[in-house]
Scaffold this active site. Structure first.
Site, PDB file in Angstrom:
ATOM      1  N   ALA A 119     -31.849 -20.915 -34.717  1.00  0.00           N
ATOM      2  CA  ALA A 119     -31.544 -21.785 -35.671  1.00  0.00           C
ATOM      3  C   ALA A 119     -31.817 -20.916 -37.209  1.00  0.00           C
ATOM      4  CB  ALA A 119     -33.107 -22.520 -35.526  1.00  0.00           C
ATOM      5  N   ASN A 120     -31.726 -21.904 -38.491  1.00  0.00           N
ATOM      6  CA  ASN A 120     -31.930 -20.362 -39.382  1.00  0.00           C
ATOM      7  C   ASN A 120     -32.720 -21.816 -40.512  1.00  0.00           C
ATOM      8  OD1 ASN A 120     -31.038 -23.233 -41.992  1.00  0.00           O
ATOM      9  ND2 ASN A 120     -28.685 -22.762 -40.108  1.00  0.00           N
TER      10      ASN A 120
END
Ligand code: CTP
Length: 402
Positions: A208-209
């Protein structure tokens, strides 16, 4: 409807102040959020407690209250609104506005704003007819202050004549008309992507980010406020759905692409999502620890949604806007990205950790198009959304006239 509209309702002194309370309810019924300021005069007729109870927000009264200033300064109070409504507007407050006085919270907020103002005067008919009041109204009208009413009818102290405040529903209609006048994107279809994507590694882990989705959601909200019919394709975020927007929740980049393609055709596409560039091939079984071995992930490239939309042939949106999250050579990289991805505008922002852009509330944008670069000041993400929506509206207006 008034979904997502933020109204600062200033209630000044006069018996019509009780109708100001009804106005709070009527505005909220239509989806607006309402914050109230009560002048000292208003507090002779109604209490801040009733205004707070009806609006669901603190009611503000005092220019020099330390609590009010620390929680919400008068500048923020005005700036964090889309419209200031003064109802009832007493002869005294109208005079202060015309003269530029700022000796209490209401008059200071009115002087410290560049947002539109609507006044609903209420006063005795002789005060209304007085040359001073009429001159003040003329001054305010020349400055663009809008007015609703007053009506003619029974007044306080068994008198009757011109000076009765417009009914709350008439004021609501005037508020809606002000916003409708700004509905420059009515009839336009928009698509916005927002948030991160999550790319599964196995059933419990994912890549994810740090994207919060705040910017993309704010853009969708601003486009709807200008009348666009907007679909927001969002990765997993904590952000609430913006009112009036069709929200499609997705998890992965490939789901995001599919949802965007389903939303076509649109006139406007704004890709604000921080799409994962790569995904793993993934596995349905949870990766287990094995003594002495460290698993390696094989990454494969995800589709580039912005590039796909920009190259969608006869389904290409008329205006495609991308973001460029950069940490160095911000504008030069964004210019190259615009050409590479074939989009019309790139909103470049510096996302170096020191800027706090990722997850934060502020953003500093450089708008890059084929003509050059426009540097915007540091703005809240909400203001970036509104400025972009205005810029998009101006693009379509210019297009129509050529
Ligand atoms: N974007 C997209 N689909 C992807 C990757 C990016 O739609 N798979 C869009 C983003 O929504 C943004 C723009 O492309 O509008 C730029 O994303 P960014 O991550 O800044 O650029 P990249 O293309 O990933 O290039 P790089 O990471 O090399 O800077």
């Amino acid at each position: 409807m008034l979904h997502g509209r933020r109204i600062l309702l200033i209630i000044s002194g006069g018996i019509a102040a009780y109708k100001g309370l009804d106005l709070i309810r009527r505005l909220k019924e239509r989806g607006a959020s309402v914050r109230c300021v009560l002048t000292a005069g208003a507090q002779q007729f109604i209490t801040p407690l009733s205004a707070a109870a009806l609006s669901g927000e603190k009611a503000y009264t005092d220019l020099f209250s330390l609590t009010d200033e620390s929680e919400m300064g008068h500048l923020r109070l005005a700036q964090e609104s889309d419209l200031l409504v003064v109802a009832p507007a007493s002869a005294d407050l109208l005079a202060k506005m015309a003269g530029g006085l700022a000796d209490d919270l209401a008059s200071t907020a009115l002087l410290a704003t560049d947002k539109p103002i609507l006044v609903a005067p209420a006063m005795n008919f002789r005060m209304w007819g007085h040359a001073a009041t009429q001159a003040n109204l003329a001054t305010l009208a020349a400055r663009g202050v809008k007015r609703i009413g007053p009506n003619s009818g029974p007044l306080a102290e068994n008198e009757s004549g011109m000076g009765r405040m417009a009914e709350p529903l008439e004021i609501v209609a005037a508020v809606e008309a002000i916003f409708a006048g700004a509905a420059a994107l009515t009839g336009k279809r928009a698509l916005v992507t927002s948030g991160p994507t999550h790319e599964p590694i196995d059933p419990v882990r994912y890549i994810a980010n740090r994207s919060s989705g705040k910017q993309g959601h704010a853009i969708a909200a601003a486009l709807v406020q200008l009348g666009a019919d907007c679909t927001l394709v969002s990765g997993p975020t904590e952000e609430p759905d913006p009112p009036g927007v069709k929200v499609v929740q997705v998890t992965t980049a490939r789901e995001m692409l599919a949802a965007c393609e389903t939303a076509l055709p649109v006139d406007i596409a704004v890709c604000a999502a921080a799409v994962a560039d790569w995904r793993t091939e993934g596995t349905d079984a949870k990766l287990k620890k094995k003594e002495g071995t460290i698993p390696s992930l094989t990454l494969v490239e995800n589709p580039d949604i912005l590039a796909r939309l920009s190259q969608a042939g006869d389904r290409r949106p008329k205006l495609v806007v991308g973001f460029a999250a950069e940490t160095e050579n911000v504008v030069a990289n964004a210019q190259a990205k615009r050409v590479r991805k074939n989009c019309d505008w790139i909103l470049a922002n510096d996302v170096s950790p020191a800027t706090g852009v990722f997850g934060g509330d502020q953003n500093t944008i450089h708008l890059v198009d084929a003509q050059g670069t426009e540097d915007w000041p540091s703005l809240t993400k909400r203001d970036v959304g509104e400025r972009l929506a205005q810029r998009i509206a101006a693009f379509f207006k210019a297009e129509k006239s050529t």
